[in-house]
Design a protein around this motif. Structure first.
Motif, PDB file in Angstrom:
ATOM      1  N   UNK A  51      41.877  30.633  36.559  1.00  0.00           N
ATOM      2  CA  UNK A  51      41.053  31.117  37.674  1.00  0.00           C
ATOM      3  C   UNK A  51      39.675  30.456  37.712  1.00  0.00           C
ATOM      4  N   UNK A  52      38.948  30.344  36.591  1.00  0.00           N
ATOM      5  CA  UNK A  52      37.674  29.614  36.663  1.00  0.00           C
ATOM      6  C   UNK A  52      37.841  28.163  37.102  1.00  0.00           C
ATOM      7  N   UNK A  53      38.930  27.513  36.657  1.00  0.00           N
ATOM      8  CA  UNK A  53      39.158  26.137  37.087  1.00  0.00           C
ATOM      9  C   UNK A  53      39.437  26.065  38.584  1.00  0.00           C
ATOM     10  N   UNK A  54      40.192  27.034  39.100  1.00  0.00           N
ATOM     11  CA  UNK A  54      40.466  27.065  40.539  1.00  0.00           C
ATOM     12  C   UNK A  54      39.165  27.269  41.314  1.00  0.00           C
ATOM     13  N   UNK A  55      38.295  28.150  40.804  1.00  0.00           N
ATOM     14  CA  UNK A  55      37.018  28.397  41.486  1.00  0.00           C
ATOM     15  C   UNK A  55      36.161  27.136  41.501  1.00  0.00           C
ATOM     16  N   UNK A 114      37.176  23.928  41.240  1.00  0.00           N
ATOM     17  CA  UNK A 114      37.764  22.889  42.102  1.00  0.00           C
ATOM     18  C   UNK A 114      37.599  23.248  43.567  1.00  0.00           C
ATOM     19  N   UNK A 115      37.896  24.506  43.918  1.00  0.00           N
ATOM     20  CA  UNK A 115      37.772  24.918  45.316  1.00  0.00           C
ATOM     21  C   UNK A 115      36.326  24.895  45.784  1.00  0.00           C
ATOM     22  N   UNK A 116      35.381  25.193  44.875  1.00  0.00           N
ATOM     23  CA  UNK A 116      33.977  25.172  45.264  1.00  0.00           C
ATOM     24  C   UNK A 116      33.436  23.783  45.503  1.00  0.00           C
ATOM     25  N   UNK A 117      34.035  22.755  44.874  1.00  0.00           N
ATOM     26  CA  UNK A 117      33.570  21.382  45.042  1.00  0.00           C
ATOM     27  C   UNK A 117      34.179  20.688  46.256  1.00  0.00           C
ATOM     28  N   UNK A 118      35.230  21.251  46.831  1.00  0.00           N
ATOM     29  CA  UNK A 118      35.864  20.620  47.980  1.00  0.00           C
ATOM     30  C   UNK A 118      35.043  20.876  49.241  1.00  0.00           C
ATOM     31  N   UNK A 119      34.997  19.896  50.164  1.00  0.00           N
ATOM     32  CA  UNK A 119      34.192  20.084  51.376  1.00  0.00           C
ATOM     33  C   UNK A 119      34.716  21.192  52.281  1.00  0.00           C
ATOM     34  N   UNK A 120      36.020  21.296  52.402  1.00  0.00           N
ATOM     35  CA  UNK A 120      36.619  22.350  53.228  1.00  0.00           C
ATOM     36  C   UNK A 120      37.805  22.927  52.472  1.00  0.00           C
ATOM     37  N   UNK A 121      37.831  24.235  52.380  1.00  0.00           N
ATOM     38  CA  UNK A 121      38.876  24.917  51.623  1.00  0.00           C
ATOM     39  C   UNK A 121      39.721  25.742  52.593  1.00  0.00           C
ATOM     40  N   UNK A 122      40.904  25.230  52.908  1.00  0.00           N
ATOM     41  CA  UNK A 122      41.841  25.956  53.757  1.00  0.00           C
ATOM     42  C   UNK A 122      42.951  26.569  52.934  1.00  0.00           C
ATOM     43  N   UNK A 164      54.316  33.010  42.442  1.00  0.00           N
ATOM     44  CA  UNK A 164      53.919  33.518  43.756  1.00  0.00           C
ATOM     45  C   UNK A 164      52.945  34.683  43.601  1.00  0.00           C
ATOM     46  N   UNK A 165      53.231  35.570  42.660  1.00  0.00           N
ATOM     47  CA  UNK A 165      52.316  36.690  42.409  1.00  0.00           C
ATOM     48  C   UNK A 165      50.936  36.193  42.001  1.00  0.00           C
ATOM     49  N   UNK A 166      50.895  35.230  41.086  1.00  0.00           N
ATOM     50  CA  UNK A 166      49.616  34.680  40.641  1.00  0.00           C
ATOM     51  C   UNK A 166      48.899  33.980  41.790  1.00  0.00           C
ATOM     52  N   UNK A 167      49.632  33.262  42.634  1.00  0.00           N
ATOM     53  CA  UNK A 167      49.008  32.553  43.752  1.00  0.00           C
ATOM     54  C   UNK A 167      48.402  33.530  44.756  1.00  0.00           C
ATOM     55  N   UNK A 168      49.113  34.602  45.052  1.00  0.00           N
ATOM     56  CA  UNK A 168      48.585  35.597  45.998  1.00  0.00           C
ATOM     57  C   UNK A 168      47.314  36.239  45.457  1.00  0.00           C
ATOM     58  N   UNK A 169      47.349  36.635  44.191  1.00  0.00           N
ATOM     59  CA  UNK A 169      46.164  37.258  43.601  1.00  0.00           C
ATOM     60  C   UNK A 169      45.003  36.266  43.507  1.00  0.00           C
ATOM     61  N   UNK A 170      45.303  35.002  43.238  1.00  0.00           N
ATOM     62  CA  UNK A 170      44.240  33.993  43.168  1.00  0.00           C
ATOM     63  C   UNK A 170      43.619  33.762  44.535  1.00  0.00           C
ATOM     64  N   UNK A 200      34.818  32.226  48.412  1.00  0.00           N
ATOM     65  CA  UNK A 200      35.228  30.822  48.365  1.00  0.00           C
ATOM     66  C   UNK A 200      36.408  30.647  49.305  1.00  0.00           C
ATOM     67  N   UNK A 201      36.212  29.880  50.339  1.00  0.00           N
ATOM     68  CA  UNK A 201      37.267  29.664  51.320  1.00  0.00           C
ATOM     69  C   UNK A 201      36.689  29.555  52.707  1.00  0.00           C
TER      70      UNK A 201
END
Length: 357
Positions: free
Chosen positions: A158-162, A164-172, A239-245, A254-255
């Motif tokens: 989860x911290x790694x996802x945060x 990576x997603x925070x460094x991207x210009x647009x998060x869809x 899928x469960x982990x992806x939904x919760x993330x 973030x998003x």
């Protein structure tokens, strides 16, 4: 020299050809057994947990498909009904800007389901490729792929996802799904590698290898069918982990703000102090949807476990019959006979530890 007539009769019996079995009677008996066990090929669908989970997931999938056509309002449209409780006009109330929460909930279902299934499919595919390949080839290939899996396994996801997603210009939604898949495949790969290591030395695999079968043919036709249940269980967990993330990323801001999902609803409810204002309709429906979706995925996972485990399958599928016979079914344990009520002071009706079904 005379020969005893009894000896002649015995010789005739031995030399007489045996009668062919009645194939028609055998076929009829086989057909009767099949009729007595209907739906034998659909054992998974006879599991009550699996059916309940599939119904829940199917309901949310249907809402995700037809959501834009049945939503009564534009989820971003503002009105003069500010922070109103549920009514006939707004079934789940409104936000501080007069936005319809019911429409936000319906439209947000698509984002949750798309991210969950896309991330689950991608992560499962990566895990299958890395895990099965590492377990089958062995040697340096196994060590390299195992080291790669270990690196992703020990990194907090989860911290790694945060980051990576925070460094991207647009998060869809699709971007979040790819990031979750890239960071969430390691555990499934490790499990599949361990199972492949135990399967590659089995007799049927050695026979296929001795007969000159290609490696890809052995993996796809001999090893993969034995990993189907593990792959399906890993997919459900991913899928469960992806939904919760996804919901966690949206809840902490973030998003993309224009992409509605259940986490976005909770984010605005938390930022506008819905709990302090007493606006329970703003966050409870989204929380219930998250819990219901998680319950559906968990029930499917339980159904898969009971389907692949013979001990769990026999107890779970025959629970109703066992109860009629006075036996208390206990998943994972030997069914125990239920105690029979008896008058006070009498020794009748007591069950001992050794009483089993």
């Amino acid at each position: 020299m005379t020969i005893d007539s009894s000896i002649v009769e015995e010789l005739d019996d031995v030399s007489r050809p045996t009668e062919a079995p009645d194939t028609a009677a055998f076929a009829a008996a086989s057909q009767k057994r099949k009729q007595q066990r209907p739906g034998r090929k659909l054992l998974f669908l006879r599991n009550s947990k699996a059916i309940t989970g599939l119904v829940i997931i199917g309901f949310f999938t249907l809402i995700a498909i037809i959501g834009p056509w049945i939503a009564p309002y534009d989820p971003s449209a503002q009105s003069d009904d500010l922070l109103q409780p549920p009514s006939w006009e707004h079934w789940m109330g409104t936000t501080h800007l007069g936005q319809d929460i019911f429409s936000q909930l319906i439209i947000g279902t698509r984002g949750v389901m798309v991210v969950g299934f896309v991330a689950g499919i991608l992560a499962t595919a990566i895990g299958v490729i890395v895990g099965v390949t590492a377990g089958y080839v062995g040697g340096m290939g196994d060590e390299s792929l195992s080291a790669l899996s270990n690196v992703f396994l020990v990194i907090p996801q989860l911290p790694l996802i945060i980051i990576i997603a925070g460094q991207l210009p647009s998060v869809g939604g699709l971007t979040v799904a790819v990031v979750i898949a890239v960071t969430g495949w390691a555990w499934g790969a490790r499990v599949l590698r361990a199972q492949t290591l135990s399967l590659r030395r089995r007799d049927f695999v050695e026979a296929a290898r001795a007969s000159g079968e290609r490696s890809w043919r052995i993996i796809t036709a001999e090893i993969m069918p034995n990993l189907t249940a593990i792959i399906a269980s890993g997919f459900v967990g991913t899928v469960t982990f992806a939904v919760l993330s996804l919901i966690t990323l949206a809840f902490i801001g973030i998003g993309s703000g224009g992409d509605w999902n259940w986490g976005t609803i909770l984010f605005w409810a938390q930022s506008q102090l819905a709990l302090q204002r007493g606006a329970w309709w703003w966050f409870i429906p989204a929380g219930l949807c998250i819990a219901l979706l998680g319950m559906g995925l968990t029930l499917i996972n339980f159904g898969i476990d009971e389907f692949v485990n013979p001990r769990l399958r026999s107890t779970g599928m025959n629970a109703r019959k066992l109860r009629k016979r006075g036996i208390r079914p206990r998943i994972g344990f030997t069914p125990v006979a239920a105690p029979v009520a008896a008058p006070v002071g009498s020794g009748a009706g007591r069950t001992t530890k050794g009483e089993r079904a």
